[in-house]
Design an enzyme around this catalytic site. Structure first.
Site, PDB file in Angstrom:
ATOM      1  N   GLN A   1      -5.323  -2.306   9.669  1.00  0.00           N
ATOM      2  CA  GLN A   1      -5.124  -3.658   9.134  1.00  0.00           C
ATOM      3  C   GLN A   1      -5.948  -4.670   9.934  1.00  0.00           C
ATOM      4  OE1 GLN A   1      -3.374  -2.823   5.971  1.00  0.00           O
ATOM      5  NE2 GLN A   1      -3.116  -4.993   6.420  1.00  0.00           N
TER       6      GLN A   1
ATOM      7  N   ASP B   1     -11.388   1.630   3.158  1.00  0.00           N
ATOM      8  CA  ASP B   1     -11.615   0.184   3.057  1.00  0.00           C
ATOM      9  C   ASP B   1     -13.102  -0.122   2.866  1.00  0.00           C
ATOM     10  OD1 ASP B   1      -9.298  -1.298   2.975  1.00  0.00           O
ATOM     11  OD2 ASP B   1      -9.000  -1.281   5.138  1.00  0.00           O
TER      12      ASP B   1
ATOM     13  N   LYS C   1       0.843  -1.208   0.000  1.00  0.00           N
ATOM     14  CA  LYS C   1       0.000   0.000   0.000  1.00  0.00           C
ATOM     15  C   LYS C   1       0.871   1.247   0.000  1.00  0.00           C
ATOM     16  CE  LYS C   1      -3.588  -2.606   2.328  1.00  0.00           C
ATOM     17  NZ  LYS C   1      -4.275  -2.948   3.564  1.00  0.00           N
TER      18      LYS C   1
END
Ligand code: NAD
Length: 282
Positions: free
Chosen positions: A97, A120, A53
């Site tokens: 995460q 996300d 990322k």
């Protein structure tokens, strides 16, 4: 005849080319898209995913800030960091995460992220908007899968699509995305009886189970499009949920566990970041 292998890396390059000019526009207005990445604990797979990322962001001229937190971080401390990032106008996207350590309530933590920075797409507001057929930020892997299907020109309308997996991250949102495009969708999971019978009926089969080699050739319809989302680390190698060698003899199109959905997921995270940065100037 052997299936065409969909090249996720090549498709991701196309996405990056599109994003390049959008980032240039933003920078010319004084906005540098910035992502805040929160990694909890020290996990090899997470580290690799975070690095991908960060590399993607920097290759596009976007910025990333990494918060590497101890595995035993308290939920209150984590939430106060998220609130600080929500209030920071230089941050356009926040990623925590997952999976998080067990002592953290993942859902509560994710719902603390400002929905307008939830790149996300996991906040209940964004999940709800998708369910209402009026999506705002769509989770990256489902968005990646849609783009992959578009790239091969498959019209999902009236196709029977089977999704294996019902997670908040992949299974549920991709099922809803496909439903929103008028596909006929079946969702399977660990309690599904007769999984092979259902997968054998799929014109499009999306597998996100995290169960290496789950889908074998006799579970797949001739000429089906097979999207393997699964990535499980086995002896240091990433394994997919689909037995590639045999299934690729039967499918029309297929993705590999490496170089398939993964690179496109990162590309779509960057697309979501660009969307949020653009929305911030309105
Ligand atoms: P998860 O563990 O949250 O969910 C897995 C789902 O699969 C569950 O709903 C479970 O019921 C179902 N399942 C598991 N084993 C099954 C079986 N034997 N038969 C039927 N259903 C079964 O996982 P997730 O977060 O959705 O991720 C799934 C996989 O996709 C993992 O391997 C993950 O690493 C991978 N993944 C890859 C990407 C990518 O970019 N390529 C992105 C996200 C997740």
């Amino acid at each position: 005849m052997a299936a065409t292998v969909i090249d996720g890396r090549a498709l991701a390059k196309e996405v990056y080319t599109e994003l390049g000019s959008r980032v240039d526009d933003l920078v010319s207005c004084g906005i540098i898209p910035r992502i805040a990445l929160i990694e909890i604990g020290d996990n090899e797979l997470d580290r690799r995913r975070v690095a991908l990322k960060q590399n993607a962001a920097s290759s596009l001229g976007m910025e990333s800030v990494l918060y590497n937190l101890r595995a035993d971080i308290g939920q209150d401390r984590l939430i106060s960091l998220i609130r600080e990032l929500n209030a920071d106008s230089s941050v356009h996207g926040i990623v925590v995460q997952t999976p998080m350590p067990e002592h953290l309530d993942e859902k509560t933590v994710l719902d603390e992220i400002d929905p307008e920075k939830d790149i996300d797409g996991l906040h209940f507001c964004n999940a709800g908007k998708l369910l209402n057929g009026n999506p705002a930020i769509v989770a990256c892997t489902p968005r990646a899968i849609l783009r992959i299907l578009d790239s091969i020109g498959v019209d999902v309308q009236a196709k029977h699509t089977v999704v294996v997996g019902k997670s908040i991250l992949v299974g549920r949102p991709i099922a809803v995305c496909l439903l929103n495009r008028n596909a006929t969708v079946s969702v399977c999971h660990t309690k599904t009886a007769n999984l092979p019978e259902i997968t054998r009926n799929a014109d499009i089969l999306v597998v996100a189970a995290g169960c290496p080699g789950l889908i074998k050739a006799d579970m797949v319809k001739e000429n089906a499009v097979v999207i393997d989302v699964g990535q499980t680390s086995v002896d240091g190698h990433l394994k997919g949920d689909v037995e590639f060698d045999t299934v690729s003899e039967k499918a029309s199109y297929i993705t590999k566990a490496v170089g398939g959905v993964g690179p496109m997921t990162v590309a779509m995270l960057m697309a979501n970041l660009a969307d949020c940065a653009e929305a911030s100037r309105k």
